[in-house]
Write an enzyme that holds these catalytic residues in place. Structure first.
Site, PDB file in Angstrom:
ATOM      1  NE  ARG A 129     -15.599  20.449  -0.684  1.00  0.00           N
ATOM      2  CZ  ARG A 129     -16.695  20.534   0.081  1.00  0.00           C
ATOM      3  NH1 ARG A 129     -16.726  21.354   1.111  1.00  0.00           N
ATOM      4  NH2 ARG A 129     -17.758  19.786  -0.166  1.00  0.00           N
ATOM      5  CE1 TYR A 146       3.572  37.325  -7.455  1.00  0.00           C
ATOM      6  CE2 TYR A 146       1.658  36.663  -6.171  1.00  0.00           C
ATOM      7  CZ  TYR A 146       2.405  36.602  -7.335  1.00  0.00           C
ATOM      8  OH  TYR A 146       1.969  35.829  -8.378  1.00  0.00           O
ATOM      9  CG  ASP A 161       3.814  36.117   1.513  1.00  0.00           C
ATOM     10  OD1 ASP A 161       4.673  35.228   1.701  1.00  0.00           O
ATOM     11  OD2 ASP A 161       3.228  36.277   0.431  1.00  0.00           O
ATOM     12  CE  LYS A 195       6.226  31.477  -5.589  1.00  0.00           C
ATOM     13  NZ  LYS A 195       5.780  31.275  -6.923  1.00  0.00           N
TER      14      LYS A 195
END
Ligand SMILES: Cc1ncc(COP(=O)(O)O)c(C=O)c1O
Length: 395
Positions: free
Chosen positions: A54, A112, A186, A211
């Protein structure tokens, strides 16, 4: 001599004598220390090393570092990267790491849909106010920042999902810097191959690496890139490791593989999308085509300055609104109706009923996301097959 049960359980010595040619997937949650003093030194940051996945994992770190190098390629900027378990987690980790109760984010209404929802429904609950403005208006931006010192972050998308509206990154970064505020963009639609926000002066870049960076629709992941490494480590890494928004090594590895063909794919996505956009713009049943590569696009000049090519995303509206859009989409045979983007194959989506469904319809309409808008993630297939399918569906 160990008993059978213990022998079964034991980790086995690594038999490797030569280095693997391809980055391995380090599927391990923790790392062994030589002795407890070494563990103490690593936890205290006095020695470099891995402790617990982590906090950091070699596969994830290699992929994040490669993306940071692509984002800062040929700029002289030293950038650092952190991968998260989705694009949404990247945005949330950035906001969580940088902002505290009482701070404000200034953003645009046409983001978005998931980002708009995250900001409105989750981030605001932490006492962080979200303010919307037209970020293309520099004077307005400057006066908003001047009038409100609690705005810490200016967050935007260019090209925006799904309207393909573009914002001049250098102008936003300059105004924000004048007022000593941070900026984040972004860069999912463009990728670092087509535009480099850090070069334009933007402080942070986020991606849904689900993406184009992965490119094959095989994983969910995100990344945050920043140029201020100490701040990155202290604030954003610290937040990521405490909330556990870290990326899994397998997902990171899938992104790592995708990165190898990024330039080739982005070239083909861009040339195919330009071809489809021109043909759709000529069609009598098509009312509008949003593609920054078209001279008719309102932000064509901005996109031409800051983008190398115009990318693989476009959206369009048909005469007949929502009914025409729905029946055209149902007639598609070659393109897929899958709610993602940036894969090698062509994907068609109806934003008002999917990616932007939960955005207030009034906000949606104001942002140019009409109920009849169709979004296309143009793939790398033969452009003629993509066009023929879209035309037969429209006709
Ligand atoms: C522009 C943009 N940013 C962020 C996201 C969120 O990414 P993810 O689905 O990987 O969480 C998406 C998802 O579609 C997106 O289109």
């Amino acid at each position: 001599m160990l008993h059978f049960d213990s022998l079964s359980v034991r980790e086995w010595p690594d038999p490797r004598t030569t280095r693997p040619h391809v980055l391995p997937i380090y599927a391990t949650s923790s790392y062994d220390f030589e002795d407890i003093e070494q563990g103490m030194r690593i936890f205290a940051n006095e020695e470099q090393g891995h402790t617990y996945s982590r906090y950091g994992n070699p596969t994830v770190e290699a992929t994040a570092s490669k993306i940071a190098h692509l984002e800062s390629f040929d700029t002289g900027i030293q950038a650092a990267g952190l991968m998260t378990n989705s694009g949404m987690a990247a945005i949330d980790t950035l906001a969580g790491g940088l902002l505290k109760h009482g701070d404000k984010i200034l953003t645009q209404p046409n983001l978005y849909g998931g980002t708009t929802e995250l900001l409105q429904k989750i981030v605001t609950n932490r006492g962080i106010e979200v303010i919307y403005a037209d970020l293309t208006d520099q004077d307005k931006l400057s006066s908003i920042l001047k009038g409100d010192s609690s705005i810490r972050l200016v967050y935007f998308e260019t090209p925006a999902n799904p309207t393909l509206a573009c914002i001049d990154m250098a102008k936003i970064a300059t105004v924000a810097k004048e007022h000593k505020r941070l900026t984040a963009v972004d860069n999912t639609f463009a990728t670092p191959y087509l535009q480099q926000p850090l070069k334009e002066g933007v402080d942070f870049v986020i991606h849904s690496t689900t993406k184009y960076l992965n490119g094959h629709g095989t994983c969910l992941a995100g990344v945050i890139i920043g140029k201020d490494e100490p701040m990155f480590k202290e604030k954003i890494w610290n937040y990521m490791k405490l909330v556990g928004s870290n990326c899994s090594p397998f997902e990171a590895w899938l992104v790592y593989q995708g990165l190898k063909t990024l330039p080739l794919r982005m070239h083909r996505h861009s040339s195919n999308a330009l071809f489809v956009a021109y043909k759709l713009a000529d069609h009598p049943k098509v009312v509008t085509v949003n593609y920054p590569g078209l001279e008719s696009h309102p932000d064509h000049l901005i996109a031409s300055r800051q983008m190398k090519l115009f990318g693989g995303m476009l959206s369009f509206e048909l005469e007949g609104g929502i009914e025409a859009a729905v029946s055209a989409m149902n007639r598609l045979k070659f393109c897929s109706l899958a709610p993602t983007l940036g894969d090698v194959d062509t994907l068609v989506l109806h934003p008002a009923s999917s990616s932007h469904l939960r955005v207030d319809p009034e906000v949606r309409r104001k942002a140019g996301i009409s109920d009849g808008l169709i979004r296309v993630s143009v793939g790398i297939e033969d452009p003629q097959d993509i066009l023929e399918d879209l035309l037969q569906a429209i006709n």
